[in-house]
Design a protein around this motif. Structure first.
Motif, PDB file in Angstrom:
ATOM      1  N   ASP A   5       0.827  -1.219   0.000  1.00  0.00           N
ATOM      2  CA  ASP A   5       0.000   0.000   0.000  1.00  0.00           C
ATOM      3  C   ASP A   5       0.859   1.265   0.000  1.00  0.00           C
ATOM      4  O   ASP A   5       0.334   2.377  -0.079  1.00  0.00           O
ATOM      5  N   GLY A   6       2.154   1.087   0.127  1.00  0.00           N
ATOM      6  CA  GLY A   6       3.058   2.233   0.139  1.00  0.00           C
ATOM      7  C   GLY A   6       4.347   1.881   0.862  1.00  0.00           C
ATOM      8  O   GLY A   6       4.361   1.017   1.745  1.00  0.00           O
ATOM      9  N   ILE A   7       5.441   2.509   0.468  1.00  0.00           N
ATOM     10  CA  ILE A   7       6.738   2.266   1.102  1.00  0.00           C
ATOM     11  C   ILE A   7       7.352   3.612   1.481  1.00  0.00           C
ATOM     12  O   ILE A   7       7.294   4.575   0.705  1.00  0.00           O
ATOM     13  N   GLU A  25      11.355  15.607   4.270  1.00  0.00           N
ATOM     14  CA  GLU A  25      10.571  14.811   5.221  1.00  0.00           C
ATOM     15  C   GLU A  25      10.238  13.459   4.597  1.00  0.00           C
ATOM     16  O   GLU A  25      10.223  13.297   3.376  1.00  0.00           O
ATOM     17  N   ILE A  26      10.022  12.478   5.452  1.00  0.00           N
ATOM     18  CA  ILE A  26       9.748  11.115   4.985  1.00  0.00           C
ATOM     19  C   ILE A  26       8.342  11.060   4.397  1.00  0.00           C
ATOM     20  O   ILE A  26       7.377  11.518   5.014  1.00  0.00           O
ATOM     21  N   THR A  27       8.249  10.522   3.174  1.00  0.00           N
ATOM     22  CA  THR A  27       6.950  10.407   2.506  1.00  0.00           C
ATOM     23  C   THR A  27       6.675   8.949   2.168  1.00  0.00           C
ATOM     24  O   THR A  27       7.590   8.118   2.161  1.00  0.00           O
ATOM     25  N   MET A  28       5.427   8.653   1.884  1.00  0.00           N
ATOM     26  CA  MET A  28       5.049   7.306   1.453  1.00  0.00           C
ATOM     27  C   MET A  28       4.958   7.292  -0.075  1.00  0.00           C
ATOM     28  O   MET A  28       4.299   8.153  -0.676  1.00  0.00           O
ATOM     29  N   LEU A  29       5.636   6.333  -0.684  1.00  0.00           N
ATOM     30  CA  LEU A  29       5.646   6.222  -2.146  1.00  0.00           C
ATOM     31  C   LEU A  29       4.835   4.999  -2.556  1.00  0.00           C
ATOM     32  O   LEU A  29       4.939   3.935  -1.943  1.00  0.00           O
ATOM     33  N   ARG A  30       4.024   5.163  -3.615  1.00  0.00           N
ATOM     34  CA  ARG A  30       3.154   4.080  -4.064  1.00  0.00           C
ATOM     35  C   ARG A  30       3.653   3.539  -5.406  1.00  0.00           C
ATOM     36  O   ARG A  30       4.573   4.089  -6.011  1.00  0.00           O
ATOM     37  N   VAL A  31       3.027   2.461  -5.841  1.00  0.00           N
ATOM     38  CA  VAL A  31       3.414   1.816  -7.103  1.00  0.00           C
ATOM     39  C   VAL A  31       3.406   2.831  -8.244  1.00  0.00           C
ATOM     40  O   VAL A  31       4.316   2.865  -9.070  1.00  0.00           O
ATOM     41  N   THR A  32       2.393   3.702  -8.273  1.00  0.00           N
ATOM     42  CA  THR A  32       2.294   4.684  -9.371  1.00  0.00           C
ATOM     43  C   THR A  32       3.468   5.670  -9.356  1.00  0.00           C
ATOM     44  O   THR A  32       3.888   6.165 -10.399  1.00  0.00           O
ATOM     45  N   ASP A  33       4.025   5.961  -8.149  1.00  0.00           N
ATOM     46  CA  ASP A  33       5.170   6.887  -8.049  1.00  0.00           C
ATOM     47  C   ASP A  33       6.441   6.258  -8.623  1.00  0.00           C
ATOM     48  O   ASP A  33       7.318   6.956  -9.134  1.00  0.00           O
ATOM     49  N   ILE A  34       6.532   4.929  -8.514  1.00  0.00           N
ATOM     50  CA  ILE A  34       7.772   4.238  -8.894  1.00  0.00           C
ATOM     51  C   ILE A  34       7.681   3.657 -10.303  1.00  0.00           C
ATOM     52  O   ILE A  34       8.685   3.314 -10.911  1.00  0.00           O
ATOM     53  N   ALA A  35       6.482   3.568 -10.846  1.00  0.00           N
ATOM     54  CA  ALA A  35       6.256   2.888 -12.135  1.00  0.00           C
ATOM     55  C   ALA A  35       7.153   3.416 -13.240  1.00  0.00           C
ATOM     56  O   ALA A  35       7.646   2.654 -14.086  1.00  0.00           O
ATOM     57  N   THR A  36       7.416   4.721 -13.269  1.00  0.00           N
ATOM     58  CA  THR A  36       8.251   5.296 -14.347  1.00  0.00           C
ATOM     59  C   THR A  36       9.717   5.413 -13.945  1.00  0.00           C
ATOM     60  O   THR A  36      10.528   5.955 -14.686  1.00  0.00           O
ATOM     61  N   GLY A  37      10.064   4.930 -12.746  1.00  0.00           N
ATOM     62  CA  GLY A  37      11.452   4.974 -12.288  1.00  0.00           C
ATOM     63  C   GLY A  37      11.719   6.204 -11.442  1.00  0.00           C
ATOM     64  O   GLY A  37      11.154   7.277 -11.666  1.00  0.00           O
TER      65      GLY A  37
END
Length: 416
Positions: A349-351, A387-399
């Motif tokens: 759900d997020g990293i 600051e620490i944020t939560m990253l989702r699949v859509t944030d990482i999909a394009t690298g």
């Protein structure tokens, strides 16, 4: 001691800063002038690769072969079975024979970039001391070899004295190790005509032991030569970086990270490292090492390119330089950055961005990653993230391009 050796090999060793001491410099010089000299250096088989700390010895082998002599690369397949406790407060974990063989195979790959193996007069051989140590009969060994060693003398060697001075336990194994190393030299002389053992200056006592044993049992004269124990100008041990050991095997340290290690050399070390780790003429090394200001940065790029070319090939060096210029000068992503792939399941759900910096190897722990982020030293796609944020699949999909400070970068891509 001769100040101007006639042999090409000793001339290179002396002029480039490899020579710390020699048991008989004139005698060795004469032997090198008289014909092909087989010489050995021993390496433990405790990992699948050697690291930059061993590169001085590897370059000594390269110069030995380039000047017409024969490198004998001795792997400690036998001695690694018991583990060398020298200069350690604890014993090494014991490895199985299969692990040792696997490590030797990996180390051979490193050496193929520096020396030519084969059957010719000056072709290198990779040998394994298990060949003669595995079959030793302990009682025969004590009677035939052990009687030549004085415990009083062995207690005077620096590796032993430093342990006793620190009141650290000195095991019987360490004494055995010194004797086995001396036995290696004698066996290499008997089997392969080896005339010279080389190593770091901390090996001086062990090398002298081997010379003595070879003279006593075989009545042969052999030589020892040591190189300085190298530290950087700020006193750090060579071969270590903030991320741990700088391995020579590309699977354990990417060519880009390897290139960066040399590009980040301290100004004061550039000339010395060019002499030791490249084949650039000495006068060019001195000239580049004397540069000041921004010009020294080009000298560092020359150093990084030449060392990386030897270790990984010219293409890897050119790619690393191109990527570095793109990242540092243009702020681009660069094709050759270290890459970390993460699965959708790992993201869930997020990293947390701090976790991503740890997984990508840009921070050693979550605590360090948090400090990096809150201190303003972390960037995602060249944008500072404080600051620490939560990253989702859509944030990482394009690298994603992650940056820790100005010099450490990695790409994160979605796996599948």
């Amino acid at each position: 001691m001769t100040t101007h050796p006639k042999s090409d090999f000793l001339h290179e060793m002396q002029s480039r800063g490899f020579l710390a001491d020699c048991t008989d410099l004139q005698g060795l010089d004469d032997a090198l002038m008289a014909g092909v000299v087989p010489a050995y250096i021993g390496f433990d088989a405790t990992a699948k690769s050697l690291h930059v700390g061993s590169l001085i010895q590897i370059m000594m082998f390269r110069w030995l072969q380039k000047t017409g002599h024969k490198p004998l690369v001795l792997m400690g397949g036998g001695t690694t079975k018991v583990g060398d406790p020298s200069f350690r407060a604890d014993e090494r974990p014991l490895l199985t024979p299969a692990q040792i063989d696997d490590n030797i195979s990996g180390i051979r790959q490193v050496f193929t970039n520096y020396v030519t193996f084969g059957d010719g007069a000056s072709d290198a051989l990779m040998l394994n001391n298990a060949e003669w140590l595995d079959g030793l009969n302990y009682l025969d060994f004590l009677r035939d070899v052990g009687r030549h060693f004085s415990v009083n003398r062995m207690l005077s060697f620096e590796s032993v004295k430093s342990r006793l001075d620190r009141e650290q336990s000195l095991s019987f194994l360490e004494f055995n190790y010194m004797i086995l190393q001396a036995y290696d030299f004698m066996e290499l002389n008997r089997r392969y005509g080896c005339l010279l053992q080389m190593g770091g200056s901390d090996q001086w006592g062990n090398i002298v032991n081997g010379i003595d044993l070879t003279r006593r049992i075989l009545d042969h004269s052999v030589f020892g030569l040591t190189s300085p124990l190298l530290t950087t100008s700020d006193g750090k041990k060579m071969g270590k970086s903030q991320d741990g050991a700088v391995w020579l095997n590309p699977e354990m340290k990417s060519p880009y990270d390897f290139w960066q290690f040399w590009r980040n050399t301290t100004d004061a070390d550039v000339g010395r490292f060019l002499k030791l780790y490249t084949e650039l003429p000495v006068e060019d090394c001195d000239r580049l090492g004397a540069l000041q200001g921004s010009e020294i940065n080009e000298a560092k790029i020359t150093l990084a390119n030449l060392v990386t070319t030897l270790a990984h090939g010219a293409e890897a060096a050119a790619n690393a330089e191109a990527t570095a210029r793109e990242v540092f000068e243009k702020g681009g992503i660069g094709d050759d950055l270290p890459m970390f792939r993460i699965s959708r399941a790992e993201i869930g759900d997020g990293i947390a961005s701090s976790t991503l910096f740890v997984l990508a190897g840009l921070a050693a722990s979550g605590k360090e990653a948090k400090r990096l982020i809150t201190g303003g030293g972390a960037k995602i796609n060249d944008e500072t993230c404080s600051e620490i944020t939560m990253l989702r699949v859509t944030d990482i999909a394009t690298g994603l391009k992650l940056s820790a400070g100005r010099k450490k970068h990695a790409l994160v891509e979605l796996d599948g």
